[in-house]
Design a protein around this motif. Structure first.
Motif, mmCIF file in Angstrom:
data_model
loop_
_atom_site.group_PDB
_atom_site.id
_atom_site.type_symbol
_atom_site.label_atom_id
_atom_site.label_comp_id
_atom_site.label_asym_id
_atom_site.label_seq_id
_atom_site.Cartn_x
_atom_site.Cartn_y
_atom_site.Cartn_z
ATOM 1 N N PRO A 44 -22.584 38.134 31.457
ATOM 2 C CA PRO A 44 -23.778 37.622 30.670
ATOM 3 C C PRO A 44 -23.343 36.247 30.293
ATOM 4 O O PRO A 44 -22.633 35.862 29.922
ATOM 5 C CB PRO A 44 -23.861 38.470 29.335
ATOM 6 C CG PRO A 44 -22.425 38.984 29.307
ATOM 7 C CD PRO A 44 -21.801 38.952 30.540
ATOM 8 N N LEU A 45 -24.912 35.548 29.962
ATOM 9 C CA LEU A 45 -24.895 34.153 29.149
ATOM 10 C C LEU A 45 -24.074 34.591 27.741
ATOM 11 O O LEU A 45 -24.578 35.628 27.124
ATOM 12 C CB LEU A 45 -26.212 33.574 29.274
ATOM 13 C CG LEU A 45 -26.874 33.484 30.456
ATOM 14 C CD1 LEU A 45 -28.565 33.268 30.327
ATOM 15 C CD2 LEU A 45 -26.349 32.353 31.008
ATOM 16 N N ILE A 46 -23.794 33.249 27.386
ATOM 17 C CA ILE A 46 -23.168 33.351 25.976
ATOM 18 C C ILE A 46 -23.694 32.108 25.054
ATOM 19 O O ILE A 46 -24.523 31.179 25.814
ATOM 20 C CB ILE A 46 -21.839 33.283 25.705
ATOM 21 C CG1 ILE A 46 -21.276 32.050 26.741
ATOM 22 C CG2 ILE A 46 -21.218 34.556 26.408
ATOM 23 C CD1 ILE A 46 -19.961 31.756 26.394
ATOM 24 N N PRO A 47 -23.857 32.309 23.640
ATOM 25 C CA PRO A 47 -24.366 31.129 23.234
ATOM 26 C C PRO A 47 -23.595 29.843 23.335
ATOM 27 O O PRO A 47 -22.239 29.758 23.601
ATOM 28 C CB PRO A 47 -24.019 31.385 21.672
ATOM 29 C CG PRO A 47 -24.434 32.863 21.567
ATOM 30 C CD PRO A 47 -23.737 33.371 22.934
ATOM 31 N N GLY A 48 -24.100 28.617 23.810
ATOM 32 C CA GLY A 48 -23.458 27.320 23.872
ATOM 33 C C GLY A 48 -23.034 26.757 22.665
ATOM 34 O O GLY A 48 -23.124 27.194 21.516
ATOM 35 N N GLY A 49 -22.073 25.621 22.946
ATOM 36 C CA GLY A 49 -21.600 24.641 21.719
ATOM 37 C C GLY A 49 -20.594 25.200 20.987
ATOM 38 O O GLY A 49 -20.131 25.022 19.859
ATOM 39 N N LEU A 50 -19.548 26.302 21.441
ATOM 40 C CA LEU A 50 -18.433 26.838 20.869
ATOM 41 C C LEU A 50 -17.515 25.823 20.893
ATOM 42 O O LEU A 50 -17.133 25.251 22.035
ATOM 43 C CB LEU A 50 -18.222 27.999 21.372
ATOM 44 C CG LEU A 50 -19.207 29.168 21.491
ATOM 45 C CD1 LEU A 50 -18.787 30.205 22.261
ATOM 46 C CD2 LEU A 50 -19.533 29.585 20.101
ATOM 47 N N GLY A 51 -16.827 25.576 19.888
ATOM 48 C CA GLY A 51 -15.560 24.596 19.778
ATOM 49 C C GLY A 51 -14.484 25.374 18.859
ATOM 50 O O GLY A 51 -14.939 26.123 17.908
ATOM 51 N N GLY A 52 -13.431 24.676 18.629
ATOM 52 C CA GLY A 52 -12.503 24.985 17.779
ATOM 53 C C GLY A 52 -11.836 26.194 18.388
ATOM 54 O O GLY A 52 -11.851 26.614 19.286
#
Length: 136
Positions: A44-52
């Protein structure tokens, strides 16, 4: 949460006496239970912009929620005979944990979306609705 038949709620409860950390989201693949080759699994697609550091804290006695929508646009194909189950690993931080397998059941699979772990179901739904990035 409105009862939408294409949505699945994933819950992880910490029954221990100390906190633990999960990855941002569960590892989910939709595939064929009879196939030894998982290369055709749908992720599945996931929310973008994850970091850390990829950790969602789950405090003792608490539950983390993530929502998977198998067909968020309602325009998927009919039941695919090659897709028969949903495979869930609670966290990539726990590679030795057992992957849980759930029958897909009827219905169609479009472009599935998966949200991040959240403390409540409504927040998990909102996170899933913002999924827009392919998993690596």
């Amino acid at each position: 949460m409105t009862d939408i038949p294409t949505r699945r709620l994933i819950t992880v409860r910490n029954n221990g006496s100390t906190s633990c950390g999960l990855s941002y989201y569960p590892l989910v693949a939709i595939g064929n239970s009879q196939s030894a080759d998982q290369s055709k699994d749908v992720r599945p697609l996931i929310p973008g912009g994850l970091g850390g550091p990829p950790a969602y804290p789950v405090y003792a006695g608490r539950t983390a929620y993530a929502v998977l929508d198998l067909n968020p646009g309602g325009s998927g194909s009919g039941p695919a005979t090659t897709l028969t189950e949903i495979n869930v690993l609670a966290s990539q931080n726990m590679p030795n944990a057992a992957t849980q397998n759930f029958p897909l059941g009827g219905g169609s699979v479009g472009t599935p979306k998966l949200g991040l772990y959240e403390a409540g179901v409504a927040d998990a739904v909102a996170s899933m609705q913002g999924a827009n990035t392919r998993q690596q």
